[in-house]
Motif scaffolding. Structure first.
Motif, short mmCIF file in Angstrom:
data_model
loop_
_atom_site.label_atom_id
_atom_site.label_comp_id
_atom_site.label_asym_id
_atom_site.label_seq_id
_atom_site.Cartn_x
_atom_site.Cartn_y
_atom_site.Cartn_z
N THR A 171 18.78 92.43 44.39
CA THR A 171 19.26 93.69 44.18
C THR A 171 18.56 94.41 43.09
OG1 THR A 171 21.46 93.15 44.64
CG2 THR A 171 21.28 95.01 43.24
N THR A 189 19.73 102.59 43.80
CA THR A 189 20.02 101.02 43.76
C THR A 189 19.91 100.52 45.49
OG1 THR A 189 21.26 101.08 41.83
CG2 THR A 189 21.44 99.23 43.32
N THR A 214 13.79 96.48 37.24
CA THR A 214 15.10 95.97 36.77
C THR A 214 15.66 95.46 38.07
OG1 THR A 214 14.77 97.66 35.02
CG2 THR A 214 16.76 96.50 35.37
N TYR A 215 16.35 94.25 37.85
CA TYR A 215 17.08 93.67 39.14
C TYR A 215 18.44 93.06 38.30
CZ TYR A 215 15.18 89.19 37.59
OH TYR A 215 14.97 87.83 36.77
N ILE A 216 19.14 92.80 39.09
CA ILE A 216 20.60 92.09 38.71
C ILE A 216 20.50 90.49 39.23
CG2 ILE A 216 22.99 91.78 39.04
CD1 ILE A 216 23.11 95.04 39.48
N ASN A 217 20.54 89.58 38.29
CA ASN A 217 20.48 88.20 38.37
C ASN A 217 21.92 87.43 38.73
OD1 ASN A 217 21.91 87.78 35.94
ND2 ASN A 217 20.27 87.35 34.80
N GLY A 220 24.88 88.53 36.84
CA GLY A 220 25.02 89.95 36.21
C GLY A 220 24.17 90.40 35.29
N ARG A 222 20.69 92.05 33.51
CA ARG A 222 19.68 93.07 34.12
C ARG A 222 18.31 92.74 33.55
NH1 ARG A 222 23.12 98.61 35.40
NH2 ARG A 222 25.04 97.39 36.02
#
Length: 241
Positions: A171, A189, A214-217, A220, A222
């Protein structure tokens, strides 16, 4: 009395009585069950909490993952637990990539004693990623060499494309030139499926010789990644720790 169901994201949970302890769930292939904690934040009234699983297309399913109990009563200002369990046919899912599901949680308010009362039944939805056993990463790998660092940005016409060569869902919540102070307003997004590419609403001209992604790991968070860009491609060089 009328009850209207309203779908909300977990981030909008400040208005709901029933809250969830996470914003996403990774279901590892070597596990049989995952437990989630739910809380009734209302200090006066009990609520019913109803949970179920949907597949990637949004269709309600009862296999290969199931929610137990499907409905439970949570007393005022108390916590409860839900279990997501895998069934035997979980092994029929692809074992060379992640599979996507959604966990839904609906709160059902107590019946109002007042006539002609409109009540809202808020519903939250989070992503559930089934991760086959062969793809499980250690805590050290997730911290020091996360798979998200393998995505690249490629030029197609004048558009920036996110290319995901990994077996994981990724994401992406922001792409910008390193010279920009913040992610451009209106950035869309995206969740990029395993072994796929996805167009962005960023033009290649908006990127410079260095870019930030920037991503969501899994937790949760960033993280921000730094990329070096050529005339046709941007590749990962470092991460902001």
């Amino acid at each position: 009395m009328s009850i209207i169901c309203v779908l909300s994201s977990v981030s909008a949970g400040a208005f709901s009585a029933i809250s969830l302890d996470r914003t996403r769930l990774v279901f590892d292939g070597n596990e049989k069950v995952q437990s989630l904690t739910i809380t009734n934040k209302n200090k006066q009234y009990p609520y019913l909490a109803q949970g179920w699983i949907e597949d990637a297309s949004g269709k309600k399913v009862t296999s290969p993952l199931v929610v137990l109990p499907p409905v439970q009563r949570i007393e005022p200002d108390k916590k409860g637990q839900l279990r997501i369990e895998s069934l035997v046919d979980i092994k029929s899912l692809p074992q060379d990539r992640e599979s996507l599901f959604y966990f839904n949680l609906r709160e059902i308010p107590p019946k109002s004693e007042k006539p002609n009362t409109l009540q809202l039944a808020l519903q939250s939805k989070i992503k559930v990623f089934y991760r086959p056993e062969a793809l499980i990463q250690t805590s050290s790998q997730l911290a020091n060499n996360p798979f998200q660092e393998k995505i690249t940005l490629i030029k197609q016409g004048n558009n920036a494309i996110v290319k995901n060569t990994t077996p994981y869902y990724i994401t992406v919540i922001g792409i910008k030139s390193a010279a920009q102070k913040s992610i451009p307003t209106g950035f869309n997004t995206m969740m990029v499926a395993p072994f796929s590419e996805q167009n962005t609403n960023i033009t290649w001209n908006e990127l410079s010789s260095t870019a930030n992604v920037t991503y969501i790991n899994d937790f949760g968070g960033r993280p921000v990644m730094n990329y070096a860009c050529s005339a046709s491609e941007c590749r990962f060089v470092s991460a902001n720790k």
